[in-house]
Design a protein around this motif. Sequence first.
Motif, PDB file in Angstrom:
ATOM      1  N   LYS A 176       0.818  -1.218   0.000  1.00 44.79           N
ATOM      2  CA  LYS A 176       0.000   0.000   0.000  1.00 44.79           C
ATOM      3  C   LYS A 176       0.849   1.264   0.000  1.00 44.79           C
ATOM      4  O   LYS A 176       0.658   2.153  -0.836  1.00 44.79           O
ATOM      5  CB  LYS A 176      -0.939   0.000   1.222  1.00 44.79           C
ATOM      6  N   SER A 177       1.786   1.310   0.928  1.00 47.59           N
ATOM      7  CA  SER A 177       2.617   2.523   1.020  1.00 47.59           C
ATOM      8  C   SER A 177       3.446   2.706  -0.243  1.00 47.59           C
ATOM      9  O   SER A 177       3.609   3.834  -0.731  1.00 47.59           O
ATOM     10  CB  SER A 177       3.555   2.440   2.226  1.00 47.59           C
ATOM     11  N   THR A 178       3.951   1.614  -0.757  1.00 44.46           N
ATOM     12  CA  THR A 178       4.746   1.688  -1.980  1.00 44.46           C
ATOM     13  C   THR A 178       3.908   2.280  -3.110  1.00 44.46           C
ATOM     14  O   THR A 178       4.359   3.176  -3.833  1.00 44.46           O
ATOM     15  CB  THR A 178       5.243   0.283  -2.358  1.00 44.46           C
ATOM     16  N   ALA A 184      -3.554   9.727   1.743  1.00 44.45           N
ATOM     17  CA  ALA A 184      -3.424   9.536   3.190  1.00 44.45           C
ATOM     18  C   ALA A 184      -2.994   8.098   3.461  1.00 44.45           C
ATOM     19  O   ALA A 184      -3.752   7.161   3.232  1.00 44.45           O
ATOM     20  CB  ALA A 184      -4.747   9.851   3.879  1.00 44.45           C
ATOM     21  N   ASP A 185      -1.779   7.930   3.925  1.00 49.69           N
ATOM     22  CA  ASP A 185      -1.242   6.600   4.205  1.00 49.69           C
ATOM     23  C   ASP A 185      -1.483   6.244   5.668  1.00 49.69           C
ATOM     24  O   ASP A 185      -0.813   6.763   6.546  1.00 49.69           O
ATOM     25  CB  ASP A 185       0.260   6.570   3.883  1.00 49.69           C
ATOM     26  N   GLU A 186      -2.456   5.373   5.898  1.00 51.19           N
ATOM     27  CA  GLU A 186      -2.819   4.961   7.256  1.00 51.19           C
ATOM     28  C   GLU A 186      -2.958   6.149   8.207  1.00 51.19           C
ATOM     29  O   GLU A 186      -2.279   6.212   9.234  1.00 51.19           O
ATOM     30  CB  GLU A 186      -1.772   3.980   7.809  1.00 51.19           C
ATOM     31  N   PRO A 187      -3.839   7.088   7.873  1.00 51.32           N
ATOM     32  CA  PRO A 187      -3.935   8.314   8.688  1.00 51.32           C
ATOM     33  C   PRO A 187      -4.414   8.053  10.112  1.00 51.32           C
ATOM     34  O   PRO A 187      -4.200   8.888  10.981  1.00 51.32           O
ATOM     35  CB  PRO A 187      -4.952   9.161   7.923  1.00 51.32           C
TER      36      PRO A 187
END
Lengths: 246, 229
Positions: free
Chosen positions: A49-51, A170-173
């Motif tokens: 996901k982050s990638t 938004a990465d795991e906000p």
Amino acid sequence: MSKREIVRTQGVWKTYYMGSEEVHALRGISISVEAGEYISIMGPSGSGKSTFFNMVGGLDKPTSGEVYIDEVDISQLGIYELAWLRCRKIGYIFQTFNLIPVMNALENVSLPMVFAGLGADESRDKAAALLARVGLGDRLTHRPIEMSGGQQQRVAIARALANDPAIILADEPTGNLDLKTGREIIDLLTEMKEERNVTIITATHDHKMLAASDRVIWFTDGQVTRIQNREDLDIRVGTIGGAEEA
Amino acid sequence: MSSEHRLFSEDPSQRKLSLPWGRTVEMCWRNLKNRRGRFLLVFLSIAVVVAFFVSTLSYHRLLEELRGRDDVHTRAVLERGGVLSHNPEADRKHRDQMVWLLVLSGMLCFVGVMNTMYMSVTERYREIGTLKCLGALDSFVVRLFLLESVFIGAVGSALGALGGFLLTLFQIGVTLEFGLIGVGHVMRTLAQTAPPAFAGGTALTVLAAIYPTIAAARMKPVDAMRVEV
Ligand SMILES: Nc1ncnc2c1ncn2[C@@H]1O[C@H](COP(=O)(O)OP(=O)(O)O)[C@@H](O)[C@H]1O
Ligand SMILES: [Mg+2]
């Protein structure tokens, strides 16, 4: 009203080389996001996901494949244009908030506007208005260390919105927040989407995030395994929510 | 679809990014204020070496000049202080040793300053990554950190020059006597030794900061933000 494709990825691969070992973080991701959508990317930790988020945000480059933002292949952008894209068109929200520690809320939120060339007064006024909007009108001069996690994430949301971006990533906000605060942050994001017609893409492994989404894209091991529309979601969310509260 | 909605429809010349000098100074100041503990260390290491430089050079200059004087009183004072020259050869040797010591201490200081500057940049990698996410160009990052190092170097060196002045007076007072040389004379000597020491100290600090700063500025935002310190 015609639909506009704001983000499109075409066979995006990302391979990390750890010594002689290859890690395929993404294995051919092709998705398309319409302007104004709220997309959740769901998947276990390590699923990429982050990638993916970094590729879409122009923070990193795919090993192969293309990322189109508003039909422009961002691998074709120069350093300056890429920085401009990050400044003006994309707002980033991180799990760890990433506020500048030595600056207060007002300064943190004005920073992207300063980069964008707004005057000092103008950017301060706009930052104050944004902070008031996210419920921090009385915390303007607080530094990050003097605020709770939820408050810091609100500042981050205000900062992400500073230059009226087209896309919020938004990465795991809610990853570092408790249940209630996490919900408030999601609600705030949803309101922003409605108010400002901004496209929101969040990466999460948190089922609570689903209710707000127009679509959910499921990642497993660097691949898209399922895409669900809101209609298909409601039932599932109901069950998950019910099970959680039981 | 109307074109005014397109992200990239704007005139490319309108795509400006800027960091005004006023803001740069403000941000630097904020950083210096909030990280004074860390920077105190750099200040001190620069100041100590510059002070050492200035006082050693000044003292030797003054001494040389006194040796050139011919009156009885001066010779008596020099004799009492044990610095009356009898052997030009030995003097030269002594001076060479002095220069060597200065060079060595300068190098030691450089390594110390480099280490501290390096740490002070690397511990802000995440911050640098964040700045780049917000639209900062590499040059903004470089400008912020170099201005910071110029300030640290200049203030540290200025303190050092002041310290060197006091040390010179002290040295004269201890080994010789104040009456021999007027403060004005000391000042004139300092006017010759302090500026190069000040410039050298500042340059050294900036030089130490350049490498980590450029390395940090060039990093991809993701890489910078992944670094956990
Ligand atoms: N910089 C990196 N170097 C090597 N491997 C990485 C790097 N970043 C991510 N990975 C690997 O890529 C995979 C996907 O990671 P990530 O995108 O962070 O997943 P998620 O955000 O879904 O938890 C994981 O196996 C992770 O170990
Ligand atoms: Mg992640």
